[in-house]
Design a protein around this motif. Structure first.
Motif, short mmCIF file in Angstrom:
data_model
loop_
_atom_site.label_atom_id
_atom_site.label_comp_id
_atom_site.label_asym_id
_atom_site.label_seq_id
_atom_site.Cartn_x
_atom_site.Cartn_y
_atom_site.Cartn_z
N MET A 1 -11.65 10.08 -4.96
CA MET A 1 -11.20 8.91 -5.71
C MET A 1 -9.69 8.83 -5.77
O MET A 1 -9.08 7.79 -5.58
N ALA A 2 -9.04 10.00 -6.02
CA ALA A 2 -7.58 10.03 -6.09
C ALA A 2 -6.96 9.61 -4.76
O ALA A 2 -5.97 8.90 -4.71
N GLY A 3 -7.57 10.07 -3.65
CA GLY A 3 -7.07 9.70 -2.33
C GLY A 3 -7.15 8.21 -2.09
O GLY A 3 -6.24 7.60 -1.54
N ASN A 4 -8.28 7.61 -2.51
CA ASN A 4 -8.44 6.17 -2.35
C ASN A 4 -7.41 5.41 -3.18
O ASN A 4 -6.86 4.40 -2.74
N ASP A 5 -7.16 5.89 -4.40
CA ASP A 5 -6.17 5.23 -5.26
C ASP A 5 -4.78 5.33 -4.64
O ASP A 5 -3.99 4.38 -4.69
N TYR A 6 -4.49 6.48 -4.02
CA TYR A 6 -3.19 6.66 -3.37
C TYR A 6 -3.02 5.70 -2.22
O TYR A 6 -1.98 5.05 -2.07
N LEU A 7 -4.05 5.57 -1.40
CA LEU A 7 -3.95 4.69 -0.25
C LEU A 7 -3.88 3.23 -0.68
O LEU A 7 -3.16 2.43 -0.10
N ARG A 8 -4.63 2.87 -1.75
CA ARG A 8 -4.55 1.50 -2.25
C ARG A 8 -3.11 1.21 -2.69
O ARG A 8 -2.57 0.14 -2.44
N GLY A 9 -2.49 2.21 -3.35
CA GLY A 9 -1.09 2.05 -3.75
C GLY A 9 -0.19 1.90 -2.55
O GLY A 9 0.77 1.12 -2.58
N MET A 10 -0.48 2.62 -1.48
CA MET A 10 0.32 2.52 -0.27
C MET A 10 0.21 1.13 0.35
O MET A 10 1.20 0.55 0.81
N VAL A 11 -1.00 0.58 0.35
CA VAL A 11 -1.20 -0.79 0.84
C VAL A 11 -0.34 -1.76 0.05
O VAL A 11 0.33 -2.63 0.61
N VAL A 12 -0.35 -1.60 -1.27
CA VAL A 12 0.44 -2.48 -2.13
C VAL A 12 1.94 -2.32 -1.86
O VAL A 12 2.68 -3.31 -1.81
N TRP A 13 2.39 -1.08 -1.66
CA TRP A 13 3.81 -0.87 -1.39
C TRP A 13 4.25 -1.48 -0.06
O TRP A 13 5.34 -2.03 0.05
N ILE A 14 3.39 -1.42 0.94
CA ILE A 14 3.71 -2.07 2.21
C ILE A 14 3.87 -3.58 2.00
O ILE A 14 4.78 -4.21 2.53
N ILE A 15 2.99 -4.13 1.19
CA ILE A 15 3.07 -5.57 0.88
C ILE A 15 4.35 -5.88 0.13
O ILE A 15 5.05 -6.86 0.44
N ILE A 16 4.69 -5.06 -0.86
CA ILE A 16 5.90 -5.30 -1.65
C ILE A 16 7.14 -5.27 -0.76
O ILE A 16 8.01 -6.15 -0.85
N VAL A 17 7.23 -4.26 0.11
CA VAL A 17 8.38 -4.16 1.01
C VAL A 17 8.45 -5.36 1.95
O VAL A 17 9.52 -5.95 2.15
N THR A 18 7.31 -5.73 2.51
CA THR A 18 7.27 -6.85 3.45
C THR A 18 7.64 -8.16 2.77
O THR A 18 8.43 -8.96 3.31
N VAL A 19 7.08 -8.39 1.60
CA VAL A 19 7.39 -9.62 0.85
C VAL A 19 8.87 -9.65 0.48
O VAL A 19 9.55 -10.68 0.62
N GLY A 20 9.40 -8.50 0.02
CA GLY A 20 10.80 -8.45 -0.38
C GLY A 20 11.74 -8.76 0.77
O GLY A 20 12.66 -9.59 0.62
N ILE A 21 11.51 -8.14 1.92
CA ILE A 21 12.38 -8.38 3.08
C ILE A 21 12.23 -9.82 3.58
O ILE A 21 13.21 -10.48 3.93
N SER A 22 11.00 -10.32 3.60
CA SER A 22 10.77 -11.69 4.06
C SER A 22 11.47 -12.70 3.16
O SER A 22 12.09 -13.66 3.64
N LEU A 23 11.39 -12.50 1.83
CA LEU A 23 12.04 -13.42 0.90
C LEU A 23 13.56 -13.40 1.07
O LEU A 23 14.22 -14.44 1.02
N LEU A 24 14.11 -12.21 1.27
CA LEU A 24 15.55 -12.11 1.52
C LEU A 24 15.92 -12.85 2.80
O LEU A 24 16.95 -13.54 2.86
N ALA A 25 15.10 -12.71 3.83
CA ALA A 25 15.39 -13.35 5.11
C ALA A 25 15.26 -14.86 5.03
O ALA A 25 15.94 -15.59 5.77
#
Length: 205
Positions: A1-25
């Motif tokens: 369960m902890a591993g799944n939660d970690y990976l879900r968080g990683m998915v969210v962080w990839i989205i946050i980084v992508t959205v942030g860079i895209s908005l800046l661009a």
């Protein structure tokens, strides 16, 4: 369960980084031009980092939202099945690999540029479908269909869009990312091929 939660968080962080860079661009054309896939410039000044950075900028909000929503749902579906390292490899290498055909075809065309996470997203989508061909998806949150049907429609749409060659979105990346996703799954575990066939023989939705 902890591993799944970690990976879900990683998915969210990839989205946050992508959205942030895209908005800046969106607000900074120079940043956009510095990050997108520009084959002619890449081969002139060796800016091959663009194979990866082009996956973190998008043409507009619709393009960004579609890619990130798709990435989230399929990333969550795939999350516990291949592990953190393989998941990251699949996404990031998928972005790079999907841009190579466009680079080869367009390196002598100074006017050609493209961008978007489509290669990595397609790799995630088709890896998830490969392991879960009959899982039910909801197109526009309303139209239910087996994921394998979505895959066929997705490829038809991508092929049509790539042939039309409209806009700056790299539709070729959809096709090559999808192919890479399937090949990647076979490389990390050759038994997946038999598993996929066995799943196809047991339709349910």
């Amino acid at each position: 369960m902890a591993g799944n939660d970690y990976l879900r968080g990683m998915v969210v962080w990839i989205i946050i980084v992508t959205v942030g860079i895209s908005l800046l661009a969106f607000r900074n054309q120079k940043l956009m031009d510095d990050l997108l896939l520009w084959p002619f410039r890449m081969q002139q000044v060796n800016q091959f980092y663009r194979f990866l950075t082009s996956g973190f900028v998008h043409a507009d909000m619709t393009h960004l939202i579609f890619n990130m929503v798709t990435f989230y749902f399929f990333g969550i579906l795939l999350q516990g099945q291949i592990g953190t390292v393989y998941f990251l490899m699949l996404y990031l290498i998928g972005i790079v690999v999907a841009g190579i055909p466009s680079y080869i075809k367009k390196q002598n065309n100074p006017g050609y540029r493209s961008l978007g996470a489509s290669g990595g997203v397609s790799a995630i989508v088709f890896a998830a479908i490969y392991l879960n061909p009959w899982s039910k998806l909801y197109l526009f949150f309303a139209i239910g269909m087996p994921s394998i049907v979505f895959a066929v429609l997705y490829l038809v749409y991508s092929g049509y869009s790539a042939k039309k060659g409209i806009g700056i979105i790299n539709h070729d990346a959809h096709l090559w990312g999808a192919l890479f996703g399937i090949v990647f799954m076979l490389i990390i575990d050759p038994t997946h091929g038999r598993y996929f066939i066995s799943q196809l023989m047991q339709p349910h939705w």
